[in-house]
Motif scaffolding. Structure first.
Motif, PDB file in Angstrom:
ATOM      1  N   GLY A   1      31.191  -0.720   6.103  1.00 43.85           N
ATOM      2  CA  GLY A   1      31.363   0.282   7.161  1.00 43.85           C
ATOM      3  C   GLY A   1      30.251   1.315   7.193  1.00 43.85           C
ATOM      4  O   GLY A   1      30.388   2.360   7.830  1.00 43.85           O
ATOM      5  N   LEU A   2      29.120   1.038   6.530  1.00 46.75           N
ATOM      6  CA  LEU A   2      28.018   2.007   6.478  1.00 46.75           C
ATOM      7  C   LEU A   2      26.941   1.612   7.477  1.00 46.75           C
ATOM      8  O   LEU A   2      26.743   0.418   7.738  1.00 46.75           O
ATOM      9  CB  LEU A   2      27.439   2.058   5.059  1.00 46.75           C
ATOM     10  CG  LEU A   2      28.475   2.344   3.965  1.00 46.75           C
ATOM     11  CD1 LEU A   2      27.842   2.205   2.580  1.00 46.75           C
ATOM     12  CD2 LEU A   2      29.065   3.739   4.130  1.00 46.75           C
ATOM     13  N   GLU A   3      26.255   2.614   8.036  1.00 45.57           N
ATOM     14  CA  GLU A   3      25.228   2.303   9.036  1.00 45.57           C
ATOM     15  C   GLU A   3      23.885   2.039   8.357  1.00 45.57           C
ATOM     16  O   GLU A   3      23.323   2.909   7.692  1.00 45.57           O
ATOM     17  CB  GLU A   3      25.078   3.431  10.056  1.00 45.57           C
ATOM     18  CG  GLU A   3      24.097   3.021  11.139  1.00 45.57           C
ATOM     19  CD  GLU A   3      24.072   3.926  12.356  1.00 45.57           C
ATOM     20  OE1 GLU A   3      24.915   4.835  12.458  1.00 45.57           O
ATOM     21  OE2 GLU A   3      23.173   3.714  13.199  1.00 45.57           O
ATOM     22  N   ALA A   4      23.388   0.828   8.517  1.00 45.41           N
ATOM     23  CA  ALA A   4      22.082   0.459   7.964  1.00 45.41           C
ATOM     24  C   ALA A   4      21.439  -0.557   8.894  1.00 45.41           C
ATOM     25  O   ALA A   4      22.133  -1.402   9.475  1.00 45.41           O
ATOM     26  CB  ALA A   4      22.239  -0.124   6.570  1.00 45.41           C
ATOM     27  N   HIS A   5      20.135  -0.436   9.068  1.00 44.98           N
ATOM     28  CA  HIS A   5      19.360  -1.351   9.897  1.00 44.98           C
ATOM     29  C   HIS A   5      18.185  -1.832   9.056  1.00 44.98           C
ATOM     30  O   HIS A   5      17.847  -1.191   8.066  1.00 44.98           O
ATOM     31  CB  HIS A   5      18.822  -0.624  11.132  1.00 44.98           C
ATOM     32  CG  HIS A   5      19.881   0.107  11.885  1.00 44.98           C
ATOM     33  ND1 HIS A   5      20.482  -0.396  13.006  1.00 44.98           N
ATOM     34  CD2 HIS A   5      20.472   1.322  11.666  1.00 44.98           C
ATOM     35  CE1 HIS A   5      21.384   0.465  13.448  1.00 44.98           C
ATOM     36  NE2 HIS A   5      21.398   1.518  12.645  1.00 44.98           N
ATOM     37  N   PHE A   6      17.557  -2.917   9.480  1.00 45.72           N
ATOM     38  CA  PHE A   6      16.356  -3.307   8.734  1.00 45.72           C
ATOM     39  C   PHE A   6      15.263  -3.797   9.675  1.00 45.72           C
ATOM     40  O   PHE A   6      15.528  -4.235  10.805  1.00 45.72           O
ATOM     41  CB  PHE A   6      16.671  -4.364   7.662  1.00 45.72           C
ATOM     42  CG  PHE A   6      16.895  -5.750   8.182  1.00 45.72           C
ATOM     43  CD1 PHE A   6      15.821  -6.630   8.353  1.00 45.72           C
ATOM     44  CD2 PHE A   6      18.160  -6.186   8.513  1.00 45.72           C
ATOM     45  CE1 PHE A   6      16.022  -7.911   8.844  1.00 45.72           C
ATOM     46  CE2 PHE A   6      18.367  -7.468   9.011  1.00 45.72           C
ATOM     47  CZ  PHE A   6      17.303  -8.328   9.173  1.00 45.72           C
TER      48      PHE A   6
END
Ligand code: NAP
Length: 250
Positions: free
Chosen positions: A44-49
């Protein structure tokens, strides 16, 4: 976060995402980044790559433009991308020497150069460079590595002067030996750690991440961790002598 596929950068990405930051993970290995990112997203954490080689100006421009389009201007830049085996100059080809400067120095330069106009216009921004004790006092058998870490430290020092009064802060954080994959990724280097380093404990990347999180809230020009390293480098002549006398010989 650069260098986010492994070690200090990965651990810092995980901790900051957990702390509520929207993190963008950048490195070259797409699969590793995707795995860390989906693990964070599943919780549920916001992370992009974004995957790419940040030592190339054009690649960096393209990646950072995509990030700007997707998420806007970041509040924090953390430069943890770095590589380079420890070798004497006569063991190092000119191409290898250039690659050692690529990561960390040019990766950090390129990313910072892209965002700086935005930071200055907004009047805020936090920049953190992850550096090595080699930038404070060199040891034998790691010529290109040492020079590249001095370059990174020099970038921080120059920016510190440039940014006075702008609201943008810059920090060089220096860690002792970290139990990351660095020495597997850069074979032959671990055997060249000066024997005196055995006096200082090895730090897990997760502990580096907590230091980095604190430095975002309480920026300093330069910060060494753990305390023994901080103390030791207050005596430059002693540090140089110990590095030389307990370091790797030809
Ligand atoms: N480990 C230690 O004992 C220690 C102690 C003090 C300081 N440091 C410094 O901290 C930095 C990070 O080290 P670490 O221990 O976290 O090592 P690591 O586990 O090997 O991680 C290095 C990271 O840099 C990325 N990277 C390398 N070249 C890149 C490039 N051209 N473009 C984009 N990303 C690149 C790697 O990902 P890809 O391969 O996927 O691109 C990886 O994510 C290094 O500069 C190191 O000198 C390490």
């Amino acid at each position: 976060m650069t260098g986010a596929s492994s070690g200090i950068g990965e651990a810092s990405s995980r901790l900051l995402a957990q702390a509520g930051y929207r993190v963008v993970l950048v490195a070259r290995s797409k699969e590793k980044l995707a795995a860390v990112c989906s693990d964070l997203n599943d919780r549920g954490l916001e992370a992009h790559f974004e995957a790419g080689d940040l030592s190339t100006g054009e690649v960096t421009q393209a990646i950072m433009s995509r990030i700007e389009h997707l998420l806007g201007v970041p509040n924090v830049l953390i430069h943890a991308a770095g590589a380079g085996a420890w070798k004497f100059i006569e063991e190092t080809t000119p191409d290898e020497a250039r690659r050692m400067m690529d990561a960390p120095y040019f990766c950090a330069f390129n990313v910072t150069q892209f965002w700086m106009p935005h930071f200055l216009k907004r009047g805020s921004g936090r920049i953190l460079f992850v550096g090595s004790p080699a930038s404070l006092s060199p040891w034998p058998g790691a010529t290109g590595y040492v020079a590249a870490r001095y370059a990174l430290r020099g970038l921080n020092e120059a920016l510190y002067q440039d940014l006075a009064g702008t609201g943008v802060t810059t920090t060089h954080v220096v860690f002792g030996k970290v139990s990351s994959g660095y020495f597997q990724h850069n074979p032959g280097s671990e055997a060249r750690i000066p024997k005196a380093n055995q006096l200082s404990r090895t730090i897990p990347p997760e502990e580096c991440a907590r230091v980095i999180e604190r430095l975002i809230d309480h920026p300093k020009r330069e910060y060494c961790y753990p305390a023994l390293i901080r103390w030791f480098f207050r005596f430059p002549a002693l540090a140089r002598w110990v590095g030389r006398e307990t370091g790797f010989r030809h």
